[in-house]
Design a protein around this motif. Structure first.
Motif, PDB file in Angstrom:
ATOM      1  N   SER A  37       0.907  -1.196   0.029  1.00  0.00           N
ATOM      2  CA  SER A  37      -0.163   0.021   0.027  1.00  0.00           C
ATOM      3  C   SER A  37       0.911   1.341  -0.028  1.00  0.00           C
ATOM      4  CB  SER A  37      -0.951  -0.060   1.235  1.00  0.00           C
ATOM      5  OG  SER A  37      -0.130   0.044   2.366  1.00  0.00           O
ATOM      6  N   VAL A  38       0.179   2.285  -0.453  1.00  0.00           N
ATOM      7  CA  VAL A  38       0.868   3.637  -0.480  1.00  0.00           C
ATOM      8  C   VAL A  38       0.114   4.555   0.624  1.00  0.00           C
ATOM      9  CG1 VAL A  38       1.216   5.782  -1.912  1.00  0.00           C
ATOM     10  CG2 VAL A  38       1.954   3.721  -2.623  1.00  0.00           C
ATOM     11  N   VAL A  39       1.015   5.530   1.280  1.00  0.00           N
ATOM     12  CA  VAL A  39       0.247   6.515   2.227  1.00  0.00           C
ATOM     13  C   VAL A  39       0.725   7.767   1.588  1.00  0.00           C
ATOM     14  CG1 VAL A  39      -0.041   7.589   4.480  1.00  0.00           C
ATOM     15  CG2 VAL A  39       0.187   5.025   4.276  1.00  0.00           C
ATOM     16  N   THR A  40      -0.148   8.669   1.090  1.00  0.00           N
ATOM     17  CA  THR A  40       0.246   9.875   0.803  1.00  0.00           C
ATOM     18  C   THR A  40       0.323  10.737   2.079  1.00  0.00           C
ATOM     19  OG1 THR A  40      -2.115  10.719   0.328  1.00  0.00           O
ATOM     20  CG2 THR A  40      -0.868   9.670  -1.373  1.00  0.00           C
ATOM     21  N   PHE A  41       1.562  11.464   2.180  1.00  0.00           N
ATOM     22  CA  PHE A  41       1.883  12.206   3.353  1.00  0.00           C
ATOM     23  C   PHE A  41       2.449  13.581   3.101  1.00  0.00           C
ATOM     24  CE2 PHE A  41       3.553  12.665   7.737  1.00  0.00           C
ATOM     25  CZ  PHE A  41       2.718  11.891   8.561  1.00  0.00           C
ATOM     26  N   ASP A  42       2.032  14.596   3.848  1.00  0.00           N
ATOM     27  CA  ASP A  42       2.459  15.903   3.787  1.00  0.00           C
ATOM     28  C   ASP A  42       3.840  16.108   4.198  1.00  0.00           C
ATOM     29  OD1 ASP A  42       0.172  16.507   1.988  1.00  0.00           O
ATOM     30  OD2 ASP A  42      -0.568  17.987   3.446  1.00  0.00           O
ATOM     31  N   GLU A  47      -3.505  -0.055   8.725  1.00  0.00           N
ATOM     32  CA  GLU A  47      -4.123  -1.226   9.336  1.00  0.00           C
ATOM     33  C   GLU A  47      -5.386  -1.776   8.966  1.00  0.00           C
ATOM     34  OE1 GLU A  47      -3.901  -1.105  13.624  1.00  0.00           O
ATOM     35  OE2 GLU A  47      -1.725  -1.203  13.777  1.00  0.00           O
ATOM     36  N   ARG A  48      -6.271  -0.812   8.525  1.00  0.00           N
ATOM     37  CA  ARG A  48      -7.600  -0.859   7.953  1.00  0.00           C
ATOM     38  C   ARG A  48      -7.434  -1.727   6.539  1.00  0.00           C
ATOM     39  NH1 ARG A  48     -11.971   3.758   9.486  1.00  0.00           N
ATOM     40  NH2 ARG A  48     -13.159   1.948   8.829  1.00  0.00           N
ATOM     41  N   ILE A  49      -6.447  -1.416   5.742  1.00  0.00           N
ATOM     42  CA  ILE A  49      -6.128  -1.938   4.584  1.00  0.00           C
ATOM     43  C   ILE A  49      -5.627  -3.405   4.758  1.00  0.00           C
ATOM     44  CG2 ILE A  49      -4.598  -1.824   2.468  1.00  0.00           C
ATOM     45  CD1 ILE A  49      -5.012   1.132   2.332  1.00  0.00           C
ATOM     46  N   ASP A  50      -4.614  -3.415   5.675  1.00  0.00           N
ATOM     47  CA  ASP A  50      -4.127  -4.821   5.997  1.00  0.00           C
ATOM     48  C   ASP A  50      -4.976  -5.744   6.466  1.00  0.00           C
ATOM     49  OD1 ASP A  50      -1.709  -3.856   5.046  1.00  0.00           O
ATOM     50  OD2 ASP A  50      -0.796  -3.297   7.243  1.00  0.00           O
ATOM     51  N   SER A  51      -6.052  -5.205   7.199  1.00  0.00           N
ATOM     52  CA  SER A  51      -7.159  -6.239   7.923  1.00  0.00           C
ATOM     53  C   SER A  51      -7.981  -6.687   6.712  1.00  0.00           C
ATOM     54  CB  SER A  51      -7.901  -5.513   8.875  1.00  0.00           C
ATOM     55  OG  SER A  51      -8.725  -4.565   8.378  1.00  0.00           O
ATOM     56  N   GLY A  52      -7.956  -6.215   5.667  1.00  0.00           N
ATOM     57  CA  GLY A  52      -8.627  -6.590   4.557  1.00  0.00           C
ATOM     58  C   GLY A  52     -10.309  -5.820   4.552  1.00  0.00           C
ATOM     59  N   ALA A  83      -4.582   6.270   2.430  1.00  0.00           N
ATOM     60  CA  ALA A  83      -4.004   5.109   2.277  1.00  0.00           C
ATOM     61  C   ALA A  83      -4.663   4.142   1.363  1.00  0.00           C
ATOM     62  CB  ALA A  83      -3.988   4.076   3.662  1.00  0.00           C
ATOM     63  N   ILE A  84      -3.857   3.763   0.342  1.00  0.00           N
ATOM     64  CA  ILE A  84      -4.254   3.220  -0.907  1.00  0.00           C
ATOM     65  C   ILE A  84      -3.407   1.889  -1.220  1.00  0.00           C
ATOM     66  CG2 ILE A  84      -4.892   3.486  -3.365  1.00  0.00           C
ATOM     67  CD1 ILE A  84      -4.251   6.444  -2.853  1.00  0.00           C
ATOM     68  N   ASN A  85      -4.433   0.628  -1.451  1.00  0.00           N
ATOM     69  CA  ASN A  85      -3.643  -0.620  -1.725  1.00  0.00           C
ATOM     70  C   ASN A  85      -2.958  -0.761  -3.152  1.00  0.00           C
ATOM     71  OD1 ASN A  85      -5.650  -1.484  -3.404  1.00  0.00           O
ATOM     72  ND2 ASN A  85      -6.355  -2.912  -2.244  1.00  0.00           N
ATOM     73  N   ARG A  86      -2.318  -1.655  -3.282  1.00  0.00           N
ATOM     74  CA  ARG A  86      -1.580  -1.651  -4.414  1.00  0.00           C
ATOM     75  C   ARG A  86      -2.227  -1.926  -5.790  1.00  0.00           C
ATOM     76  NH1 ARG A  86       4.152  -3.428  -5.356  1.00  0.00           N
ATOM     77  NH2 ARG A  86       4.329  -3.719  -7.634  1.00  0.00           N
ATOM     78  N   ASP A  87      -3.141  -2.743  -5.557  1.00  0.00           N
ATOM     79  CA  ASP A  87      -4.215  -2.759  -6.944  1.00  0.00           C
ATOM     80  C   ASP A  87      -4.571  -1.314  -7.355  1.00  0.00           C
ATOM     81  OD1 ASP A  87      -5.598  -4.226  -8.754  1.00  0.00           O
ATOM     82  OD2 ASP A  87      -7.270  -3.409  -7.781  1.00  0.00           O
ATOM     83  N   VAL A  88      -5.149  -0.600  -6.410  1.00  0.00           N
ATOM     84  CA  VAL A  88      -5.820   0.624  -6.810  1.00  0.00           C
ATOM     85  C   VAL A  88      -4.674   1.635  -7.194  1.00  0.00           C
ATOM     86  CG1 VAL A  88      -6.931   2.866  -6.081  1.00  0.00           C
ATOM     87  CG2 VAL A  88      -7.560   0.414  -5.296  1.00  0.00           C
ATOM     88  N   VAL A  89      -3.574   1.656  -6.559  1.00  0.00           N
ATOM     89  CA  VAL A  89      -2.345   2.654  -6.780  1.00  0.00           C
ATOM     90  C   VAL A  89      -1.893   2.395  -8.409  1.00  0.00           C
ATOM     91  CG1 VAL A  89      -0.094   3.201  -6.424  1.00  0.00           C
ATOM     92  CG2 VAL A  89      -1.404   2.760  -4.408  1.00  0.00           C
TER      93      VAL A  89
END
Length: 228
Positions: A88-93, A108-113, A162-168
């Motif tokens: 996943s990717v997190v965009t952060f300022d 964690e919400r992405i990792d949990s599915g 936070a965005i998972n790999r597939d969407v990125v």
């Protein structure tokens, strides 16, 4: 407190950076113990931000000229995709207004599915302190986004995501300046991933306000929304 998780260690933090020499080193050093993979996309800085970010431990990718935040985010996401283990990717300022604790909870919400995309929102709790006009502008932007996309967002211009790999891998940002946030939401609406909003606190300092969180910037957001 959140601890380091194995899955979190394969999340990449993507930080767009333009003349942030006074703050970006501290931001990176705060992130790295929890997120070891950080890429800063230097968007034509002239103040030595590149050297400071690299010395702090981030990978630095450079744009030779200033192309805007949307372009920097797209470059950073493309770089993270080169890591075959990135989840996943997190965009952060770069200016210190995002909280590490919020980023960890979102990943964690992405990792949990639970979700493919977790979007930060200032309006799901009362922690973020906003001037009345700023609040009005952001609420108007969220309303416009809901009308245009059908996504029931409360905060359409929050840079912590936070965005998972597939969407990125399917995102392709072409709007280089503030309009990239609306473009990203439009692309998500077309993809229809599983998404949730997550309450985050945005910390407005004198520095971050001077860098672009002013009322004028809020007016620019509305202009780009309705005139692009």
């Amino acid at each position: 407190m959140y601890g380091i998780l194995e899955s979190v260690s394969r999340a990449w933090i993507v930080i767009p950076m333009y003349n942030e020499a006074s703050v970006v080193g501290d931001v990176i050093r705060h992130i790295l113990p929890q997120f070891p993979h950080v890429v800063c996309v230097d968007d034509g800085s002239s103040d030595g931000s590149q050297e400071i970010a690299a010395a702090a431990g981030a990978v630095v990718v450079q744009h030779p000229i200033n192309l805007g935040q949307g372009a920097a985010l797209q470059t950073g996401m493309s770089y993270a995709l080169e890591d075959p283990n990135m989840t996943s990717v997190v965009t952060f300022d770069a200016d210190g207004q995002h909280r590490l604790e919020d980023a960890l909870a979102m990943v964690e919400r992405i990792d949990s599915g639970e979700a493919d995309v977790v979007l930060g929102s200032r309006f799901l709790d009362s922690r973020t302190k906003l001037a009345p006009m700023k609040r009005l502008v952001l609420k108007t932007a969220a309303l416009q986004s809901r009308m245009a996309t059908g996504m029931n967002l409360t905060d359409a211009h929050n840079g912590l995501r936070a965005i998972n790999r597939d969407v990125v891998s399917r995102l392709n940002l072409t709007q280089n300046r503030m309009a990239h946030a609306s473009e990203l939401v439009h692309q998500l609406a077309e993809m229809k991933p599983r998404w949730v909003e997550h309450p985050v606190e945005i910390i407005y300092t004198d520095y971050s306000k001077a860098k672009g969180q002013s009322l004028l910037n809020s007016v620019n957001i509305l202009a780009e929304l309705f005139l692009r």
